[in-house]
Each structure stands twice: as C-alpha cells, then as structure tokens.
Design a protein around this motif. Sequence first.
Motif, PDB file in Angstrom:
ATOM      1  N   ASN A   1      -7.088   4.051  -1.051  1.00 53.96           N
ATOM      2  CA  ASN A   1      -6.394   3.470   0.099  1.00 53.96           C
ATOM      3  C   ASN A   1      -6.002   4.564   1.084  1.00 53.96           C
TER       4      ASN A   1
ATOM      5  N   ASP B   1       1.992   1.953  -3.354  1.00 47.77           N
ATOM      6  CA  ASP B   1       0.905   2.200  -4.298  1.00 47.77           C
ATOM      7  C   ASP B   1       0.609   3.702  -4.408  1.00 47.77           C
TER       8      ASP B   1
ATOM      9  N   PHE C   1      -3.954   5.219   5.072  1.00 47.43           N
ATOM     10  CA  PHE C   1      -3.283   4.728   6.272  1.00 47.43           C
ATOM     11  C   PHE C   1      -3.904   5.379   7.487  1.00 47.43           C
TER      12      PHE C   1
ATOM     13  N   LYS D   1      -1.826   5.200  -5.476  1.00 54.27           N
ATOM     14  CA  LYS D   1      -3.206   5.640  -5.231  1.00 54.27           C
ATOM     15  C   LYS D   1      -3.550   5.722  -3.741  1.00 54.27           C
ATOM     16  N   THR D   2      -2.583   5.362  -2.909  1.00 51.03           N
ATOM     17  CA  THR D   2      -2.806   5.533  -1.475  1.00 51.03           C
ATOM     18  C   THR D   2      -2.746   7.030  -1.146  1.00 51.03           C
TER      19      THR D   2
ATOM     20  N   MET E   1       0.838  -1.195   0.000  1.00 49.26           N
ATOM     21  CA  MET E   1       0.000   0.000   0.000  1.00 49.26           C
ATOM     22  C   MET E   1       0.882   1.257   0.000  1.00 49.26           C
ATOM     23  N   TYR E   2       2.006   1.151   0.696  1.00 48.74           N
ATOM     24  CA  TYR E   2       2.938   2.272   0.768  1.00 48.74           C
ATOM     25  C   TYR E   2       3.533   2.557  -0.616  1.00 48.74           C
TER      26      TYR E   2
END
Lengths: 212, 174
Positions: free
Chosen positions: B39, A125, B41, A127-128, A122-123
């Motif tokens: 997404n 990616d 965090f 699009k995060t 995710m990091y």
Amino acid sequence: MKKVIVFGAIVVACAVPILSAEQFGSKSVADTTYNSVSNIIYNNTDAEDQGDVVAKGSDIVVYENEVKLQSQLSQYSDDPKTEEEALQDIIEEKALYQKAEELGYKVDDSKLDEMVENIKEMYADPKTSNREVLEAILSKYENEEEYWAYLKDRYRITETIAAYEADLMKDYAKEEGIKKEVSPDDEKWQDYREEEVNKIQEDANVKIIEEK
Amino acid sequence: MKKQFLAKSLVAFCIGGILASQCCINSSAKNISKNKTKNYFFTDTSGAVMGAEVYMTINEKYNITSEGKVKYTSRTAYMWARYTGNANKPSLHMIPPRHFNSDGSVKNTFTWSNRDYIAPGGVNVVVSIGNDKNVTYAKGNKKYSQLSYTLGDSSYVLTPTVSGSCKLNLGVCY
C-alpha cells in the motif's frame, strides 16, 4: 602490522560518519519535504479563512488560498504551475463540478465516508509503505477531523467530476462509433473533452479579479 | 543379423534416452505463483491524500534441465493497482498480461491505464524484480496515471514500490 591496523582504524573512523551522514541526509530530505508539504496543506485549507476572492463567476468563487495551495504543491510535482496556471485549473475544476451537479450527478455520502475510512484503515495498516506522508499532514491539525472533512469534500468533487467525465467519454465513443474502451490518452477524445470543457467554462462566465 | 541387432539396439537406446530425459525434465517441471501486495499514499495538489494498493503476481513455469539449469516455459507477470475508496473497480489495471520469453532473460514492457479515469494524480509505480545487483524496474508517470514498466531477468524477490505521484497537474512527489 601496526601500520595496517592504524590505517584500517582511520578508514573506518572516516567511513562511519560519511555513511551515517548520507543515511540521515536522505531521511531528513524526506522529512523536510513531508513537513513542507503538510505545512502548505494546513496553511491553505482553513475553511474559515480562505483569503481574498481572486475569480468569480455566476455561481463560482475562487479564493486566494486555493490557488496558493495548488501552485505551491505543484512545485513538488513533475509539472510545477504558476499561480496563473493553477487558477485556470481550479476554474476548470469548479466549472466542471458545477455542470456535473446541474446535470444531477451526485455521489452518495456513504461512498465518500467509505473512501475516507479506507484511507484511515490504510493509515493503520503496518504494511503501508509510506505512512509518514499522512502522519505529517495530520500532525499539523489540532483536530484530525478537520482534515478528514476536507478530504471528504475533495473526494466529493473529484468523484462527481469523474462520473460526469465517464459519461462524456461514453458520448464521445458513441458519436465516433467506438465500441471498445476509449483510452484517456486518445488524442481525439482529449480534443472532444477540451471542447466540452471550454463550453462549460464559457457558460460559467468566470472573471479573474485583478489585484488592486 | 549382427548389424540389424546393433541398429535396433541403437534405436532402442536412443528412444530410451529421449524418454528418460523427457521423464526427468517433466518430473522437475515447476509451476510457481508469487504474490505481493503493498500500500502507498500519495497526495494530489489539492492536498488530498489518496491511497494506492499495488498487487503483483508472477506465475512461472519452468523445467530443470538435465544440466541442472532452469528453463522457463512460461513466465507471466500480472500487476494492478487500485485507489482506495474505489474497491469494486480497479482503476489501474495492466493490459494485457505479457509473457517473458522462454529463456527468462528478456525484457518486456507492460502498460497500465487508468480505466476509470478517476485519478486526480498520477501514481508512479516502480517495480523491481531481482536483487539490487540485477535491478529491473517499472516506472509509470504518464498522463492519467498510465503506467508502464519493464521486467528483466529475475530472481525470486518482488519489490513493488511507489515513489511519489508526479504527473498531470496534481501529483506531489515526496
């Protein structure tokens, strides 16, 4: 006409710095928060120096830095905690984790690795949306692996407790004859859980060590 | 005879008109599905980073009336999120999917709950549908990550955003 141009120029000249300041202002507030949060995490997650022991039970030890971490980070949440409150939360978590382990709950290492890998993916990616959160944390560590190891340990604790609590919830549903899914907000379930947690904490017999 | 002829013509004209209008409405019936994934965090108060993936789907069925207006026959929003590391079990899901009213302008409330009870922190999901001038929103920060949001009239832009994680005793807000 000349007056209008002069006036317009003044307005633009004034507006630009104000607007820019606003933009940078909000960014720097976010940067400062990321930085503060990551400093708190970095300063309190050193496995070798966890500070003094502040509470001890038959098989449970709570360290000063764990309490500082929870209390200081909670100041950025909707539910800020004093150190005393944070300590109680940590004792509850440790007692639950210990009980779950005693009962044989165990999360496979491969699952925990997968969870950490997911975060890494995710990091990476684009699009995060808020990669800066993790970027700020990782930037504090000389070796990123220290943080990933910490993360894995945390996932082990939360996942083990979650598995145990899921079964507690099933027991509750059975006792109450509830066939549909129990809502975590169900007040009776919360009372049931609290009672169980209190018993577990009593068994753990954790004593808070008073400061000298 | 003349009257009968006129009456029949009138009936035929009306039926023809109705059929024609139906035909036109039906011919412009639309069925659109829009998806969006984002997404985010968030951090719990032990300093552990968690990830949330938010998925949104809006299914819209509408007709274009003879006046050229949009008449919704059905608008259904689905949104769910899952925490990373728990790929097979969505820990947040919306229950149940609700419908917009047929005029498309009615606000509705949706609720998610954290079914798997694994979230150490809450995740605050803000959903906006529409442009900035007509922002509708969703916000959820209840205990155990229960989320609720409100959807109002919309244009065609879906912008799910997550702002921090601010609930229970764990979530950290950025």
